[in-house]
Design a protein around this motif. Structure first.
Motif, PDB file in Angstrom:
ATOM      1  N   VAL A  69       0.858  -1.195   0.000  1.00 49.66           N
ATOM      2  CA  VAL A  69       0.000   0.000   0.000  1.00 49.66           C
ATOM      3  C   VAL A  69       0.893   1.243   0.000  1.00 49.66           C
ATOM      4  O   VAL A  69       0.705   2.180  -0.783  1.00 49.66           O
ATOM      5  CB  VAL A  69      -0.941   0.013   1.233  1.00 49.66           C
ATOM      6  N   ALA A  70       1.899   1.234   0.884  1.00 47.03           N
ATOM      7  CA  ALA A  70       2.796   2.391   0.981  1.00 47.03           C
ATOM      8  C   ALA A  70       3.503   2.623  -0.366  1.00 47.03           C
ATOM      9  O   ALA A  70       3.574   3.757  -0.855  1.00 47.03           O
ATOM     10  CB  ALA A  70       3.825   2.165   2.089  1.00 47.03           C
ATOM     11  N   GLU A  71       3.978   1.546  -0.977  1.00 44.75           N
ATOM     12  CA  GLU A  71       4.709   1.706  -2.245  1.00 44.75           C
ATOM     13  C   GLU A  71       3.802   2.235  -3.353  1.00 44.75           C
ATOM     14  O   GLU A  71       4.204   3.085  -4.148  1.00 44.75           O
ATOM     15  CB  GLU A  71       5.304   0.356  -2.670  1.00 44.75           C
ATOM     16  N   ILE A  72       2.579   1.715  -3.386  1.00 46.22           N
ATOM     17  CA  ILE A  72       1.639   2.157  -4.436  1.00 46.22           C
ATOM     18  C   ILE A  72       1.306   3.642  -4.260  1.00 46.22           C
ATOM     19  O   ILE A  72       1.389   4.429  -5.208  1.00 46.22           O
ATOM     20  CB  ILE A  72       0.349   1.297  -4.401  1.00 46.22           C
ATOM     21  N   VAL A  73       0.927   4.019  -3.042  1.00 49.32           N
ATOM     22  CA  VAL A  73       0.524   5.421  -2.829  1.00 49.32           C
ATOM     23  C   VAL A  73       1.715   6.344  -3.112  1.00 49.32           C
ATOM     24  O   VAL A  73       1.565   7.382  -3.768  1.00 49.32           O
ATOM     25  CB  VAL A  73      -0.059   5.638  -1.419  1.00 49.32           C
ATOM     26  N   ARG A  74       2.897   5.940  -2.665  1.00 53.65           N
ATOM     27  CA  ARG A  74       4.095   6.776  -2.902  1.00 53.65           C
ATOM     28  C   ARG A  74       4.335   6.956  -4.409  1.00 53.65           C
ATOM     29  O   ARG A  74       4.576   8.066  -4.885  1.00 53.65           O
ATOM     30  CB  ARG A  74       5.306   6.110  -2.258  1.00 53.65           C
ATOM     31  N   ALA A  75       4.229   5.854  -5.152  1.00 53.18           N
ATOM     32  CA  ALA A  75       4.510   5.923  -6.600  1.00 53.18           C
ATOM     33  C   ALA A  75       3.481   6.794  -7.315  1.00 53.18           C
ATOM     34  O   ALA A  75       3.824   7.626  -8.162  1.00 53.18           O
ATOM     35  CB  ALA A  75       4.529   4.517  -7.187  1.00 53.18           C
ATOM     36  N   VAL A  76       2.215   6.596  -6.965  1.00 54.90           N
ATOM     37  CA  VAL A  76       1.164   7.371  -7.652  1.00 54.90           C
ATOM     38  C   VAL A  76       1.279   8.847  -7.253  1.00 54.90           C
ATOM     39  O   VAL A  76       1.160   9.745  -8.092  1.00 54.90           O
ATOM     40  CB  VAL A  76      -0.243   6.800  -7.350  1.00 54.90           C
ATOM     41  N   ARG A  77       1.555   9.078  -5.962  1.00 54.13           N
ATOM     42  CA  ARG A  77       1.698  10.463  -5.487  1.00 54.13           C
ATOM     43  C   ARG A  77       2.790  11.198  -6.267  1.00 54.13           C
ATOM     44  O   ARG A  77       2.633  12.348  -6.660  1.00 54.13           O
ATOM     45  CB  ARG A  77       2.019  10.430  -3.978  1.00 54.13           C
ATOM     46  N   ALA A  78       3.900  10.471  -6.494  1.00 55.32           N
ATOM     47  CA  ALA A  78       5.022  11.112  -7.189  1.00 55.32           C
ATOM     48  C   ALA A  78       4.702  11.362  -8.666  1.00 55.32           C
ATOM     49  O   ALA A  78       5.304  12.232  -9.295  1.00 55.32           O
ATOM     50  CB  ALA A  78       6.268  10.232  -7.067  1.00 55.32           C
ATOM     51  N   ALA A  79       3.716  10.627  -9.201  1.00 56.93           N
ATOM     52  CA  ALA A  79       3.447  10.718 -10.643  1.00 56.93           C
ATOM     53  C   ALA A  79       2.436  11.805 -11.005  1.00 56.93           C
ATOM     54  O   ALA A  79       2.372  12.226 -12.157  1.00 56.93           O
ATOM     55  CB  ALA A  79       2.936   9.359 -11.151  1.00 56.93           C
ATOM     56  N   VAL A  80       1.600  12.222 -10.053  1.00 55.89           N
ATOM     57  CA  VAL A  80       0.540  13.182 -10.406  1.00 55.89           C
ATOM     58  C   VAL A  80       0.534  14.394  -9.484  1.00 55.89           C
ATOM     59  O   VAL A  80       0.991  14.325  -8.344  1.00 55.89           O
ATOM     60  CB  VAL A  80      -0.870  12.520 -10.384  1.00 55.89           C
ATOM     61  N   GLN A  81      -0.033  15.477 -10.014  1.00 59.73           N
ATOM     62  CA  GLN A  81      -0.172  16.697  -9.205  1.00 59.73           C
ATOM     63  C   GLN A  81      -1.593  16.843  -8.666  1.00 59.73           C
ATOM     64  O   GLN A  81      -1.822  17.550  -7.693  1.00 59.73           O
ATOM     65  CB  GLN A  81       0.165  17.941 -10.047  1.00 59.73           C
TER      66      GLN A  81
END
Ligand SMILES: Cc1cc2nc3c(=O)[nH]c(=O)nc-3n(C[C@H](O)[C@H](O)[C@H](O)COP(=O)(O)O)c2cc1C
Length: 346
Positions: free
Chosen positions: A137-149
């Motif tokens: 969960v942490a990895e997914i949210v971190r990756a998506v967070r970094a990809a979008v504004q």
């Protein structure tokens, strides 16, 4: 309750904010696969303001590959604002790419599905199966967070099963990795769509988080809305099947929260709404007739039956009219059964 949540005359929230996105009223339409397509969302928005609408969930893998079928499913109208695209899957980099592509399409926010109980979705460890993997969960949210504004949301159940009602922990992890609002459905994955209403877990999520929490599950009228808001302290409500039964629910709940009388909807208005939905569905499926939906009339008939299971629940003949619609073999037959449902009694 979140700092930017506005409290109305009943001491309950009337709007909230997901970072810079104001959700007003604080009442949102749930994503429902096979239901909340463009035609349904247009129907609900035609009744009055809805705080936010969600697309049906789409697989991150399919979106990242640019597959037409999923892009079409994630489409929204230019004036559908704010609109959230929901993605599911388990590979952080793929979900991040899908979210970035959806942001480029102009959606207002991205939501990650951590609540779907279906075997198909859980088999690939997406949906509610993610609740068993906090690290992922942490990895997914971190990756998506970094990809979008755009603002990022996460939607989950209270837990995977009754032994593990770990939504407070998972929601907190999501928040710490950058999720800006969390929706929690009170059921666990093991409850599927039944189970005993249990709101303590949502209240515990509210206590634990700084970001707004949207309460979900069986909000169908003023009583169920009030108990969800009072017992959990959540910032807003998400309504799914209640909107299939009553697409005016957002307008009615918003009026009630403002301390105003509930708008009354008569049978003629319900009939008109159903006809408008049918036309909109047919138009939608005609435009994509060479796609996966095949014959537009058959596809429309399927959607009509799906809606009528809930929409005609309240009609006053003990369900006979509803059964007649559900048994219809053609769209023309279903249209005349619908007309009979709403014909004045002689
Ligand atoms: C037919 C159907 C399809 C659904 N599809 C989705 C979906 O695509 N994504 C999702 O997060 N939840 C999905 N859900 C769950 C709803 O969003 C919601 O959490 C659930 O129905 C509880 O809310 P309600 O009692 O107001 O319907 C679906 C529910 C139904 C009934």
């Amino acid at each position: 309750m979140h700092a930017n949540t506005v409290i109305g005359p009943r001491g309950l929230p009337i709007s909230f904010q997901v970072r810079d996105l104001r959700v007003e009223p604080g009442l949102v339409l749930a994503p429902m696969e096979g239901v909340t397509d463009l035609a349904f969302r247009r129907l609900v928005r035609a009744m009055g303001p809805v705080g936010m609408t969600w697309t049906e969930f789409v697989p991150g893998e399919g979106i990242a590959r640019g597959e037409e079928r999923w892009l079409r499913m994630a489409a929204f109208d230019p004036d559908e604002r704010p609109v959230v695209v929901q993605v599911y899957g388990r590979r952080p980099e793929v979900l991040a790419e899908a979210a970035r592509l959806m942001q480029d399409q102009g959606c207002s926010a991205i939501d990650i599905n951590m609540g779907c109980p279906s075997k198909k979705v859980c088999a690939h460890s997406g949906g509610s199966a993610l609740m068993k993997e906090p690290q992922l969960v942490a990895e997914i949210v971190r990756a998506v967070r970094a990809a979008v504004q755009v603002p990022l949301l996460v939607k989950m159940r209270a837990g995977f099963d009754h032994q593990a009602r770990n939504a407070p922990e998972i929601a907190w992890i999501a928040q710490e990795e950058g999720a800006e609002a969390v929706t929690v459905h009170w059921r666990t994955r093991a409850d599927l769509f039944s189970g005993q209403r249990e709101l303590e877990t949502i209240a515990a999520v509210v206590d634990r988080l700084r970001v707004p929490v949207i309460g979900n599950g069986d909000v169908v009228d003023v009583q169920s809305a009030e108990s969800m808001l009072r017992q959990t302290g959540c910032d807003g409500l998400m309504v799914g099947r209640g909107a299939m039964r009553n697409p005016w629910i957002f307008v009615q709940l918003a009026a009630w929260l403002r301390g105003e009388p509930l708008p009354r909807i008569d049978s003629a208005q319900r009939h008109q709404a159903l006809l408008r939905y049918l036309d909109s569905c047919q138009e939608q499926f005609s435009q994509s007739s060479r796609g996966r939906h095949g014959d537009p009339d058959r596809a429309t008939l399927g959607r009509l039956k799906q809606l009528c299971k809930h929409f005609l629940d309240d009609e006053s003949d003990g369900g006979e009219a509803r059964t007649a619609v559900l048994r219809s073999e053609t769209l023309a037959e279903a249209r005349s059964r619908v007309a009979e449902c709403f014909a004045p009694a002689s």
